[in-house]
Motif scaffolding. Sequence first.
Motif, PDB file in Angstrom:
ATOM      1  N   GLY A  53       0.595  -1.155  -0.022  1.00 53.80           N
ATOM      2  CA  GLY A  53       0.025  -0.058   0.053  1.00 53.80           C
ATOM      3  C   GLY A  53       0.850   1.387  -0.006  1.00 53.80           C
ATOM      4  N   SER A  54       2.050   1.221   0.452  1.00 49.14           N
ATOM      5  CA  SER A  54       2.963   2.241   0.296  1.00 49.14           C
ATOM      6  C   SER A  54       4.461   1.678  -0.016  1.00 49.14           C
ATOM      7  CB  SER A  54       2.932   3.288   1.548  1.00 49.14           C
ATOM      8  OG  SER A  54       3.288   2.495   2.545  1.00 49.14           O
ATOM      9  N   LEU A  55       5.384   2.620  -0.456  1.00 46.07           N
ATOM     10  CA  LEU A  55       6.786   2.205  -0.366  1.00 46.07           C
ATOM     11  C   LEU A  55       7.450   3.153   0.301  1.00 46.07           C
ATOM     12  CD1 LEU A  55       7.155   1.891  -4.501  1.00 46.07           C
ATOM     13  CD2 LEU A  55       6.736   0.333  -2.607  1.00 46.07           C
ATOM     14  N   ASP A  56       8.463   2.612   1.292  1.00 46.62           N
ATOM     15  CA  ASP A  56       8.984   3.439   2.202  1.00 46.62           C
ATOM     16  C   ASP A  56      10.673   3.150   2.027  1.00 46.62           C
ATOM     17  OD1 ASP A  56      10.270   4.685   4.350  1.00 46.62           O
ATOM     18  OD2 ASP A  56       8.747   4.015   5.841  1.00 46.62           O
ATOM     19  N   PHE A  57      11.153   4.017   1.551  1.00 49.51           N
ATOM     20  CA  PHE A  57      12.574   3.933   1.286  1.00 49.51           C
ATOM     21  C   PHE A  57      13.520   4.421   2.753  1.00 49.51           C
ATOM     22  CE2 PHE A  57      11.135   4.435  -2.817  1.00 49.51           C
ATOM     23  CZ  PHE A  57      11.829   3.435  -3.510  1.00 49.51           C
ATOM     24  N   HIS A  58      12.893   4.787   3.563  1.00 51.22           N
ATOM     25  CA  HIS A  58      13.567   5.071   4.957  1.00 51.22           C
ATOM     26  C   HIS A  58      14.794   6.292   4.567  1.00 51.22           C
ATOM     27  CE1 HIS A  58      11.549   1.987   7.117  1.00 51.22           C
ATOM     28  NE2 HIS A  58      11.748   1.225   6.141  1.00 51.22           N
ATOM     29  N   ALA A  59      16.122   6.422   5.110  1.00 52.77           N
ATOM     30  CA  ALA A  59      16.972   7.361   4.979  1.00 52.77           C
ATOM     31  C   ALA A  59      17.843   6.921   3.923  1.00 52.77           C
ATOM     32  CB  ALA A  59      17.425   7.613   6.204  1.00 52.77           C
ATOM     33  N   VAL A  60      18.218   7.803   2.937  1.00 52.73           N
ATOM     34  CA  VAL A  60      19.142   7.564   2.069  1.00 52.73           C
ATOM     35  C   VAL A  60      20.174   8.859   2.052  1.00 52.73           C
ATOM     36  CG1 VAL A  60      19.738   6.913  -0.459  1.00 52.73           C
ATOM     37  CG2 VAL A  60      17.917   5.986   0.671  1.00 52.73           C
ATOM     38  N   GLU A  61      21.401   8.645   2.130  1.00 58.40           N
ATOM     39  CA  GLU A  61      22.467   9.841   1.845  1.00 58.40           C
ATOM     40  C   GLU A  61      22.237  10.612   0.487  1.00 58.40           C
ATOM     41  OE1 GLU A  61      26.335   8.486   2.473  1.00 58.40           O
ATOM     42  OE2 GLU A  61      26.186   8.959   4.721  1.00 58.40           O
ATOM     43  N   LEU A  62      22.403  11.855   0.422  1.00 56.51           N
ATOM     44  CA  LEU A  62      22.484  12.751  -0.744  1.00 56.51           C
ATOM     45  C   LEU A  62      23.259  12.025  -1.731  1.00 56.51           C
ATOM     46  CD1 LEU A  62      22.494  16.391   0.340  1.00 56.51           C
ATOM     47  CD2 LEU A  62      20.587  14.944  -0.220  1.00 56.51           C
ATOM     48  N   GLY A  63      23.128  12.091  -3.018  1.00 56.18           N
ATOM     49  CA  GLY A  63      23.828  11.552  -4.094  1.00 56.18           C
ATOM     50  C   GLY A  63      23.833  10.051  -4.324  1.00 56.18           C
ATOM     51  N   ARG A  64      23.434   9.116  -3.540  1.00 56.06           N
ATOM     52  CA  ARG A  64      23.504   7.806  -3.298  1.00 56.06           C
ATOM     53  C   ARG A  64      22.099   7.225  -3.940  1.00 56.06           C
ATOM     54  NH1 ARG A  64      27.529   4.728  -0.404  1.00 56.06           N
ATOM     55  NH2 ARG A  64      28.610   6.580   0.926  1.00 56.06           N
ATOM     56  N   ILE A  65      21.834   6.121  -4.452  1.00 56.76           N
ATOM     57  CA  ILE A  65      20.820   5.696  -4.954  1.00 56.76           C
ATOM     58  C   ILE A  65      20.310   4.243  -4.142  1.00 56.76           C
ATOM     59  CG2 ILE A  65      19.797   3.958  -6.911  1.00 56.76           C
ATOM     60  CD1 ILE A  65      21.835   5.460  -8.712  1.00 56.76           C
ATOM     61  N   SER A  66      19.014   4.427  -3.916  1.00 57.07           N
ATOM     62  CA  SER A  66      18.616   3.434  -3.012  1.00 57.07           C
ATOM     63  C   SER A  66      18.386   2.106  -3.663  1.00 57.07           C
ATOM     64  CB  SER A  66      17.097   3.700  -2.231  1.00 57.07           C
ATOM     65  OG  SER A  66      16.316   3.601  -3.527  1.00 57.07           O
ATOM     66  N   ASP A  67      18.280   1.025  -2.688  1.00 62.00           N
ATOM     67  CA  ASP A  67      17.838  -0.388  -3.504  1.00 62.00           C
ATOM     68  C   ASP A  67      16.675  -0.274  -3.821  1.00 62.00           C
ATOM     69  OD1 ASP A  67      20.421  -1.464  -2.519  1.00 62.00           O
ATOM     70  OD2 ASP A  67      19.538  -2.235  -0.716  1.00 62.00           O
ATOM     71  N   PRO A  68      16.202  -0.879  -4.837  1.00 62.55           N
ATOM     72  CA  PRO A  68      14.957  -0.545  -5.610  1.00 62.55           C
ATOM     73  C   PRO A  68      13.756  -1.349  -4.513  1.00 62.55           C
ATOM     74  CG  PRO A  68      16.150  -2.304  -6.821  1.00 62.55           C
ATOM     75  CD  PRO A  68      17.187  -1.768  -5.907  1.00 62.55           C
ATOM     76  N   LEU A  69      12.519  -0.669  -4.593  1.00 63.30           N
ATOM     77  CA  LEU A  69      11.585  -1.315  -4.148  1.00 63.30           C
ATOM     78  C   LEU A  69      10.514  -1.783  -4.957  1.00 63.30           C
ATOM     79  CD1 LEU A  69      10.911   1.015  -0.906  1.00 63.30           C
ATOM     80  CD2 LEU A  69      12.142  -1.267  -0.867  1.00 63.30           C
ATOM     81  N   THR A  70       9.733  -2.695  -4.871  1.00 63.04           N
ATOM     82  CA  THR A  70       8.983  -3.181  -6.176  1.00 63.04           C
ATOM     83  C   THR A  70       7.421  -2.894  -5.593  1.00 63.04           C
ATOM     84  OG1 THR A  70      10.431  -4.753  -6.539  1.00 63.04           O
ATOM     85  CG2 THR A  70       8.329  -5.295  -7.309  1.00 63.04           C
ATOM     86  N   LEU A  71       6.642  -2.485  -6.350  1.00 59.54           N
ATOM     87  CA  LEU A  71       5.306  -2.347  -6.314  1.00 59.54           C
ATOM     88  C   LEU A  71       4.808  -3.479  -7.438  1.00 59.54           C
ATOM     89  CD1 LEU A  71       2.582  -0.822  -5.675  1.00 59.54           C
ATOM     90  CD2 LEU A  71       2.773   0.301  -7.661  1.00 59.54           C
ATOM     91  N   TRP A  72       3.904  -4.382  -6.789  1.00 58.25           N
ATOM     92  CA  TRP A  72       3.122  -5.450  -7.749  1.00 58.25           C
ATOM     93  C   TRP A  72       1.718  -4.915  -7.880  1.00 58.25           C
ATOM     94  CZ3 TRP A  72       5.852  -9.159  -9.783  1.00 58.25           C
ATOM     95  CH2 TRP A  72       7.175  -9.516  -9.260  1.00 58.25           C
TER      96      TRP A  72
END
Length: 131
Positions: free
Chosen positions: A17-36
């Motif tokens: 129902g939602s995607l939560d990436f939490h905290a990511v440093e500037l300039g970095r790319i998060s791990d992908p989250l999948t919406l089905w």
Amino acid sequence: PRVANTVTKPEILAVPGSLDFHAVELGRISDPLTLWVSNDGTSWLDVESASLTGAHSDEFEIRSDGCSGVRLAPSTSCPVEVVFTPVSVGTKDAGVSVSSNDPDAPVVSVNIIAIGLATGDAPRIMPVAAD
């Protein structure tokens, strides 16, 4: 005898129902989250498109779209992968909208939340000194 009138139609469902990436440093790319995106209906679901919406949508990216232009049979699903690349510090919100031929919900939206951290602000685990 009367024959029951059975109506068949597609029914779109997006999970989680939602995607939560939490905290990511500037300039970095998060791990992908999948919406089905799934078809919980009884006839074909034509997924038209998946797109990012909202105030901070420019800090998110659909990395892989396995749904746009896809026709889903009942009880099947397809993935949409999203990544977060913060360009500024603070809480970020956006959404993923998926449009289809579902007559009851032609567009479904899922909220995205994340936090952009200044470089060096990421939580660290400190070793504990042995006695």
